[in-house]
Design a protein around this motif. Structure first.
Motif, short mmCIF file in Angstrom:
data_model
loop_
_atom_site.label_atom_id
_atom_site.label_comp_id
_atom_site.label_asym_id
_atom_site.label_seq_id
_atom_site.Cartn_x
_atom_site.Cartn_y
_atom_site.Cartn_z
N MET A 678 6.39 26.34 -3.58
CA MET A 678 6.74 26.91 -2.27
C MET A 678 5.72 27.97 -1.85
O MET A 678 5.36 28.06 -0.67
N LYS A 679 5.24 28.74 -2.82
CA LYS A 679 4.23 29.75 -2.53
C LYS A 679 2.96 29.10 -1.98
O LYS A 679 2.22 29.71 -1.19
N HIS A 680 2.70 27.86 -2.41
CA HIS A 680 1.50 27.15 -1.97
C HIS A 680 1.81 26.19 -0.82
O HIS A 680 1.06 25.23 -0.57
N GLY A 681 2.93 26.43 -0.13
CA GLY A 681 3.20 25.73 1.11
C GLY A 681 3.83 24.36 0.98
O GLY A 681 3.83 23.58 1.94
N VAL A 682 4.37 24.03 -0.20
CA VAL A 682 5.00 22.73 -0.40
C VAL A 682 6.50 22.85 -0.13
O VAL A 682 7.18 23.68 -0.73
N GLU A 683 7.02 22.03 0.77
CA GLU A 683 8.45 22.01 1.03
C GLU A 683 9.19 21.38 -0.15
O GLU A 683 8.65 20.50 -0.83
N SER A 684 10.42 21.80 -0.37
CA SER A 684 11.19 21.30 -1.52
C SER A 684 11.36 19.79 -1.47
O SER A 684 11.43 19.13 -2.51
N THR A 685 11.39 19.21 -0.27
CA THR A 685 11.52 17.76 -0.16
C THR A 685 10.26 17.03 -0.64
O THR A 685 10.30 15.82 -0.90
N ASP A 686 9.16 17.75 -0.77
CA ASP A 686 7.90 17.16 -1.21
C ASP A 686 7.49 17.60 -2.61
O ASP A 686 6.36 17.41 -3.03
N PHE A 687 8.44 18.18 -3.36
CA PHE A 687 8.11 18.63 -4.71
C PHE A 687 7.66 17.48 -5.60
O PHE A 687 6.87 17.66 -6.51
N ASN A 688 8.23 16.27 -5.37
CA ASN A 688 8.00 15.15 -6.27
C ASN A 688 8.57 15.51 -7.65
O ASN A 688 9.55 16.23 -7.73
N THR A 689 7.97 15.07 -8.73
CA THR A 689 8.51 15.32 -10.07
C THR A 689 7.47 15.99 -10.95
O THR A 689 6.28 16.01 -10.64
N TYR A 690 7.95 16.52 -12.09
CA TYR A 690 7.00 17.07 -13.07
C TYR A 690 6.04 15.99 -13.54
O TYR A 690 4.85 16.24 -13.75
N GLY A 691 6.55 14.77 -13.71
CA GLY A 691 5.71 13.68 -14.20
C GLY A 691 4.54 13.39 -13.29
O GLY A 691 3.43 13.11 -13.75
N THR A 692 4.77 13.46 -11.98
CA THR A 692 3.69 13.14 -11.04
C THR A 692 2.73 14.30 -10.83
O THR A 692 1.66 14.13 -10.25
N ARG A 693 3.09 15.48 -11.29
CA ARG A 693 2.22 16.66 -11.09
C ARG A 693 1.54 17.09 -12.40
O ARG A 693 1.11 18.23 -12.53
N ARG A 694 1.40 16.15 -13.32
CA ARG A 694 0.78 16.49 -14.59
C ARG A 694 -0.71 16.75 -14.51
O ARG A 694 -1.33 17.15 -15.48
#
Length: 882
Positions: A678-694
């Motif tokens: 969120m601090k970097h401007g990502v909306e919660s609906t666009d968080f995706n998953t931990y797996g995709t942000r590795r």
């Protein structure tokens, strides 16, 4: 001396003759099949890895328990969740070496690497005809940057290729298409035939053992090391034989067999061992049946669940479209080398033989939290009530003017998913036939249940369409949602809004039933407390019933339109029905058609933009990718000498999984990772998953130990929290670790038995490293995670057998001193730990240092594999330039 010529349909090939080892006094015929394959690999690598004849003798006779095998596989296989961070590390290594004057194009995988994109699909849409299209579009929308990175990597790296999304699940694609069984390699102008050997960055790589291929899961860290030319160093494994006899009863599936075998072998403690299946009962197991059993080797704790090559192997290779030339090579080579199994062979000499009679296996499911907790159907209802109690709260929810009752035991997720079971036509056609009978009798599935079908390959979809069975599955809500692991890895998306609200407001113990291989607490969906593994037909049956607390042997699943009760036995297809469908509809053409353009990708893949060049152009605004931090000079180096006053970051119990340590599912808004995004401007609906942000270590380190069901004994609430000591302040784990690092306080984790069970998740070790943890003290470790910790330079320590931190009277509030660190010289040596309590009392106890090989000790002293790789590549390039 060892090399001979084999005449095949593709001409003469050279091979290293195992029978020639008889000249060294080795009884080759008595050896387990897997040890023979190891010996062949050692023979080929004698010059390269300085293997002596004495080494061959010691491995064959297991006369030296500390003997280390240098083993180089022939191929690495990865999925996107674990493969992308490995590629990020390689890209970062290129950058570091380029800054030191080295040509970055020289950094490439030294052996072939295949990556299959299958971990990004989420079940956002389900139960409708357009679910597949909508989910795929969302998958590309969310992962455009990641997939562009993969296209760049495929163009930039030699020896690397990617299977794009929507082709299938890694292990099924590997089994049906990528595997060779016997390979031809070129060495100084000679064609050398040898067994294929695979390591994979997913623990269920063992599924390939069904084809007689040596293969197992490793962490991404170990895979990266192999990709860069470093062999795996491992101790000679103990090999347990499982003698299979009998025949499965009518109504028993391969899933039932796999779950039952998992229970038996877990109790026999085969953790870290090789398991080989032999015996007359093998004839009763089709190759997909074997794949179902081999797939679950991590669940029974074994390194592998190996089935030797036999006639069934050749039949499967022919079915999947392999050429006559391939079949000839596999058969001739395997028979010549004594690697082809038949009933006339003597059972090899094993460290232990376990007997399993297939006739004793009953229809079963496993749950609610562990794969090994298998029970027959008749015991499921009582087991659930024992675990979760009688239902008190009942909630009525309304959907499309239809009321549904939700209570403890209500099923809210029913998923036919994962490689384990969707690779098996008997399971899948059985599920389709059961669905057909259910629809014809007027049965339905409650609409509040998230129903999904995510097959392992296009072949599955095609034969279900051809048989006309897919339409009946769809009428029960099991629409095709995409090709991917989906629910099995926790990519379940959101449940119906009313269902989620009812669960949260009433603290309901609801249920997921899935044909997967993992059901750890909180893995499938954060709101679902009980998760059960079952065969695809049973998934549909339980979905119709709508609840888990039912005895399917005696209670009806539902009623016909006329009010007649319908029991499971009324729906269950017989074996003859299933086999007729298989014979009529499954043929080599299906496989050839499915895989003819497997590397090309669909229209969305082809439209992806990607850059070119040896170095990746990092986007500083990206929240998916950042350069790897592991090649920079290490700030929190491995503890040297006798450092004092370690603090416990966490005090944990038994069965802490890699899911607990490094979650793969949804990122919660209130988590440290959520706050970062969120601090970097990502909306919660666009968080995706931990797996995709590795590919972004900033997200993953904040997600380490952030699992919502983690129970840390230092605090009174569940989740990723701990207590900073000695202040006593409750903080999230990441913030506490940051404070400790600022205070220059080294960290340790204390835990119970089976620490690190579950997926081969390298970020469970990488995240631990970035938190500043320098040692983990547990009662026992699961194989892959222990290895990953060692390769990151984190010291794995084991309490004395039969003792743990609780029985030693520790609370986790003590300061810890690890004694004699400067004297580490031999694998598994004994050290001592001194714990100082708040009142000044000292508790000193011995621990086993779980660096199991000399190479692991060397890595620990150098600060981990990444520093070693960077330094050695730099030295090599400097020498080459001179």
């Amino acid at each position: 001396m060892y090399k001979k010529t084999l005449i095949t349909k593709q001409g003469p090939v050279q091979f290293y003759d195992l029978k020639s080892l008889g000249n060294l006094g080795i009884n080759v015929e008595s050896l387990p099949f897997s040890i023979k394959i190891f010996l062949e690999a050692m023979m080929r690598g004698m010059k390269r890895f300085s293997v002596s004849e004495n080494d061959l003798f010691e491995v064959a006779t297991n006369s030296n328990q500390t003997n280390e095998i240098p083993f180089m596989p022939s191929r690495v296989i990865m999925q996107d969740a674990s493969g992308i961070p490995a590629l990020v590390d390689l890209v970062s290594l290129r950058e570091r070496l380029a800054s030191e004057g080295v040509n970055p194009s020289e950094v490439n995988p030294s052996i072939p690497v295949d990556l299959v994109v299958d971990h990004s699909l989420q079940v956002d849409h389900f139960g409708t005809t357009n679910a597949l299209k909508k989910n795929v579009n969302l998958e590309y929308s969310r992962n455009k940057e990641r997939y562009g990175f993969l296209k760049w990597a495929e163009k930039s790296f030699k020896n690397f290729r990617a299977v794009p999304p929507s082709n299938g699940i890694i292990h099924q694609v590997n089994l049906e298409y990528l595997a060779h069984v016997v390979q031809i390699s070129h060495d100084n102008g000679e064609m050398i035939a040898h067994p294929e050997a695979i390591i994979g960055t997913d623990s269920h790589t063992t599924m390939i053992n069904a084809l007689g291929i040596l293969g197992w899961g490793v962490g991404g860290i170990e895979a990266e090391s192999v990709m860069l030319g470093y062999p795996i160093s491992m101790l000679v494994p103990k090999v347990v034989g499982v003698e299979i006899s009998g025949q499965m009863q009518e109504g028993v599936t391969a899933t039932d067999a796999a779950l039952s075998i998992t229970r038996v072998l877990r109790r026999k403690n085969v953790v870290g061992k090789f398991v080989e299946f032999v015996g007359p009962g093998l004839k009763q197991l089709s190759l997909p049946d074997r794949a179902t059993i081999a797939n679950m080797a991590p669940e029974y704790g074994a390194t592998m669940g190996f089935f030797p090559v036999d006639d069934e192997t050749l039949k499967y290779l022919e079915l999947t479209g392999k050429t006559e030339t391939v079949l000839d090579l596999v058969e001739r080579y395997s028979k010549e080398q004594g690697l082809f199994y038949s009933d006339s062979m003597k059972i090899p000499t094993y460290s232990e033989v376990i007997k399993i009679n297939l006739s004793d296996i009953e229809p079963s499911i496993s749950g609610p939290k562990r794969p090994q907790d298998t029970m027959p159907l008749r015991k499921v209802k009582a087991s659930f009530l024992s675990d979760f109690g009688e239902s008190i709260t009942k909630v009525n929810i309304s959907q499309n003017h239809v009321k549904h009752e939700l209570k403890n035991g209500s099923i809210v997720i029913a998923a036919i998913t994962s490689c384990t079971n969707t690779s098996n036509p008997i399971n899948m056609i059985g599920a389709g036939l059961l669905a057909k009978k259910a629809v014809q009798l007027g049965l339905t599935v409650p609409s509040h249940i998230q129903t999904s079908f995510s097959p392992g390959s296009k072949v599955v979809t095609q034969y279900l369409k051809s048989t006309g069975l897919l339409e009946y599955m769809e009428k029960l809500g099991f629409y095709h949602v995409g090709y991917g692991c989906a629910v099995c890895v926790g990519n379940s998306g959101n449940l119906d809004e009313k269902v989620e609200k009812a669960i949260q407001e009433n603290d309901l113990s609801t249920v997921a039933i899935l044909s997967g291989n993992r059901n750890f607490e909180g893995r499938i969906h954060s709101l679902v407390k009980a998760n059960y593994l079952a065969s695809p037909p049973l998934v549909i049956a339980y979905a119709i019933a709508g609840k888990i607390n039912i005895d399917l042997d005696t209670e009806p699943l539902g009623k016909t339109v006329s009010g007649q009760p319908v029991y499971l036995k009324d729906l269950w297809p017989n074996t003859a029905e299933i086999r007729t469908c298989i014979q009529d509809y499954i043929n080599p053409e299906l496989f050839l058609d499915a895989y003819q353009s497997v590397f090309d990708g669909d229209v969305l893949w082809k439209k992806l933009d990607y850059m070119e060049g040896p170095l990746y152009n990092w986007d500083p605004q990206s929240t998916y990718f950042k350069p790897s931090p592991f090649f920079s000079k290490r700030e929190n180096a491995s503890p040297k000498g006798n450092p004092k006053e370690f603090r416990a970051l966490l005090a944990l119990g038994d069965s802490i999984t890699t899911d607990h340590i490094s979650p793969v599912g949804s990122i919660l808004k209130e988590s440290a990772a959520g706050a970062y995004l969120m601090k970097h401007g990502v909306e919660s609906t666009d968080f995706n998953t931990y797996g995709t942000r590795r590919g972004n270590h900033e997200v993953l380190v904040r997600g380490t130990f952030a699992h919502p069901r983690l129970q840390n004994r230092l605090v009174d609430k569940l989740g990723g929290f701990t207590r900073h000591l000695p202040s006593g302040e409750c903080l999230n784990v990441f913030d506490a670790a940051q404070r400790y690092q600022h205070e220059n306080i080294p960290l340790i984790i204390i835990a119970g038995k089976e620490y690190g069970t579950g997926s081969a998740r390298d970020w469970a070790a990488k995240g631990t490293y970035l938190l500043g943890v320098q040692a983990v003290l547990a009662e026992s470790f699961e194989r892959i995670h222990r290895s990953n910790l060692a390769m990151m330079g984190i010291l794995p320590l084991e309490f004395p057998q039969g003792r743990g931190w609780v029985t030693l009277g520790l609370s986790g509030e003590e300061t810890f001193t690890i004694l004699d660190l400067d004297r580490i010289s031999t694998p598994q040596q004994t050290l001592k730990v001194m714990a100082i309590h708040s009142n000044g009392k000292q508790t000193i106890f011995p621990v086993k240092m779980r660096l199991d090989t000399q190479i692991e000790i060397e890595l620990f002293k150098q600060g981990g594999i990444f520093q070693k790789v960077a330094n050695e590549h730099n030295k090599k390039s400097t020498v080459d330039q001179k």
